[in-house]
Design a protein around this motif. Structure first.
Motif, PDB file in Angstrom:
ATOM      1  N   THR A  56      35.648  43.375  31.338  1.00 12.01           N
ATOM      2  CA  THR A  56      35.986  44.603  32.075  1.00 12.01           C
ATOM      3  C   THR A  56      35.590  44.504  33.550  1.00 12.01           C
ATOM      4  N   GLU A  97      37.108  46.382  22.657  1.00 15.07           N
ATOM      5  CA  GLU A  97      36.659  45.569  23.792  1.00 15.07           C
ATOM      6  C   GLU A  97      37.821  44.745  24.345  1.00 15.07           C
ATOM      7  N   GLU A 150      40.378  47.365  25.957  1.00 15.37           N
ATOM      8  CA  GLU A 150      39.869  47.924  27.214  1.00 15.37           C
ATOM      9  C   GLU A 150      39.716  46.850  28.285  1.00 15.37           C
ATOM     10  N   GLY A 151      39.323  45.644  27.848  1.00 20.90           N
ATOM     11  CA  GLY A 151      39.172  44.544  28.794  1.00 20.90           C
ATOM     12  C   GLY A 151      40.515  44.163  29.406  1.00 20.90           C
ATOM     13  N   ALA A 184      41.601  46.891  31.781  1.00 22.69           N
ATOM     14  CA  ALA A 184      40.851  46.789  33.043  1.00 22.69           C
ATOM     15  C   ALA A 184      41.421  45.675  33.916  1.00 22.69           C
TER      16      ALA A 184
END
Lengths: 443, 87
Positions: A55, A160, A163-164, A167
């Protein structure tokens, strides 16, 4: 290396459990040589930190903590290698490169590995898991050019990944097999809170869909096909359907393996002088009389430390604590403690994920007491005389007090009835109860 | 702007209390704390060793406490809910 090399202590794996084991051994034995064998070319790094690198919260170099190995301690040696087989009778092990060596005591701390489903296209380069440093490097590299990604799976790792990638400005589609996220741990309201947050971040959720195959064009991921026949064009596919303990090296030995390597309360396997700890170990839990898998960093470290102490010849049984994690789920800080499970099944995961515990799936014999304020949620599982599990989302004021009450199995009989009858007073009741207790303890 | 005042008052509150204390079992050694320390204190190493950050350089600015994604760090204070030893 010659075949007559012999070490008093050999540790396979340089993750949290392996590193902590060195510390455990050294606490009682300051001179005997310790050999650490790892197939990971990197020095000790924070695996949970990979998500924060993804992220962009930290750079790669921040992943390496100061480890006990940094101080050039005498008698600690490293070997980059892959152990393929163990001979317990001869106290020897064999490496992929043909070399072999002898151990007096051996610790297996090989961790776990992401499971990949057996579907068409799974081995394409654009298909990624978030398992280790190399994986993360690859994701970051691919994300530079990727426009769209599809993520499948569940638990913390799937988010994760989603969202990573978001991002890193990759349009991300998250596929769920059923109606909601993490259905065997979170209740409907909690799943909903997380899903809303993911949508706010720009992640597109697809419900009741199942990945059928990954489509390739010129050997590159070009999309996924769903069981319904529909397809979603994409350049990357993130897979987080669970992890499995890496037990292949004990195949052919009499070491007992179930889902992980079975160990007793001093981390000894069924074979003399061989120990296992961390994600690879399925550990005896005297409370439930079962062998349990956890994939929690703090737990792995504690297990490694205790295993090391026992390997050094000091008998110290492991006190399994209530499995506990604090992490962000869809950017909502969440504490998960003890038995908080739901009666539903979660089809997105085939095994536990990282940052996960089998214990969370059990619901025990308890009443759920819930309190919601805006985007915060507290859910307690109240048993006969104590709290068996808790989930705290958002405001973390109650995280530590509840961790204490559950881990220490504190008798909450004085407030039990009021808790069950007045869930809206939950926070005040618990805080007052603890202040009261503290006062009497000090008196 | 309101956020600024909020932070300022939080900081004042923190300055009166003593030092940053870790709860190591929550930590995953990600290093976000050390990375964000304006003075370069290796907060993460303190957590690994289970020691409070008692460095004389620590400004008790609260950056590490606020940034930690896992609630590992807190300021030592006389508040009973923070004093519970969970180890």
């Amino acid at each position: 290396m010659t075949s007559d090399l012999s070490y008093p202590f050999v540790i396979i794996g340089n993750g949290a459990a392996g590193v902590a084991a060195v510390e455990g051994i050294r606490r009682h034995n300051s001179s005997d040589r310790i050999l650490i064998i790892s197939k990971d070319p990197h020095k000790f790094y924070s695996k949970p930190g990979l998500a924060y690198w993804l992220t962009g919260q930290i750079p790669e170099k921040q992943l390496y903590p100061h480890s006990p190995f940094d101080d050039k301690q005498l008698g600690i040696e490293y070997l980059l290698g892959h152990v393929i087989d163990i001979d317990p009778d001869r106290h020897s092990l064999h490496l992929e490169d043909g070399n072999s060596l002898h151990y007096r005591r051996l610790l297996i701390a090989t961790g776990a590995q992401a499971v990949r489903p057996t579907i068409e296209g799974i081995d394409l380069e654009g298909v990624v898991t978030l398992d280790n440093l190399e994986d993360t490097r690859r994701i970051i590299k691919l994300a530079r050019k990727a426009k769209r990604a599809v993520v499948v799976g569940g638990g913390i790792t799937a988010l994760e990944l989603a969202e990573g990638l978001t991002a890193r400005r990759v349009e991300t589609h998250y596929l769920l097999r059923k109606d909601r996220y993490w259905g065997n741990v979170l209740d409907e309201h909690e799943s909903h809170l997380v899903e809303e947050r993911l949508k706010e971040e720009g992640i597109q959720l697809h419900y009741r869909v199942e990945l059928q195959k990954i489509i390739a064009k010129r050997n590159r991921v070009s999309g996924v096909e769903l069981r319904s026949g529909e397809s979603i064009p994409c350049d990357m596919v993130g897979v987080a359907i669970g992890i499995r303990p890496q037990t292949a090296l004990v195949g052919g030995t009499p070491i007992h393996v179930e889902r992980g390597i079975l160990v007793d309360e001093i981390f000894k396997t069924s074979v003399e002088d061989i120990y296992a700890a961390g994600d690879v170990a399925q550990v005896w839990d005297p409370h439930t009389q079962k062998y349990v898998l956890d994939s929690l960093w703090g737990v792995a470290r504690e297990q490694g430390r205790v295993a090391g102490i026992n390997m050094a010849g000091v008998h110290e049984p492991y006190q399994r604590k209530t499995p506990f994690n604090v992490t962000r789920i869809g950017r909502i800080t969440t504490t998960l403690i003890g038995c908080i499970g739901q009666p539903e099944s979660d089809d997105d995961l085939v095994a536990i994920a990282r940052g996960d515990s089998e214990t969370w799936r059990s619901s025990g014999n308890a009443f759920a007491v819930k309190k919601d304020t805006e985007n915060n949620r507290v859910r307690l599982l109240v048993g006969k005389s104590n709290i068996q599990g808790a989930l705290v989302m958002g405001d973390q004021t109650l995280s530590r007090p509840l961790q204490h009450l559950i881990t220490e199995q504190v008798d909450i009989t004085p407030i039990r009835e009021r808790l069950l009858d007045n869930p809206e007073e939950l926070a005040e009741l618990i805080q007052r109860f603890l202040s009261e207790r503290e006062r009497t303890n000090h008196a | 702007m309101s956020n600024f005042f909020q932070r300022d008052s939080q900081r004042r509150q923190e300055l009166v209390s003593a030092y940053v204390v870790p709860e190591s079992i929550r930590c995953v050694q990600c290093g976000i704390c050390s990375y964000n320390c304006p003075l370069g204190i290796d907060v993460r190493l303190h957590v690994w060793n289970g020691e409070p950050v008692k460095d004389s350089e620590c400004l008790t600015c609260g950056e590490c406490v606020r940034r930690c994604p896992r609630g590992v760090l807190r300021f030592e204070s006389s508040n009973i809910f923070n004093d519970l030893k969970s180890r």
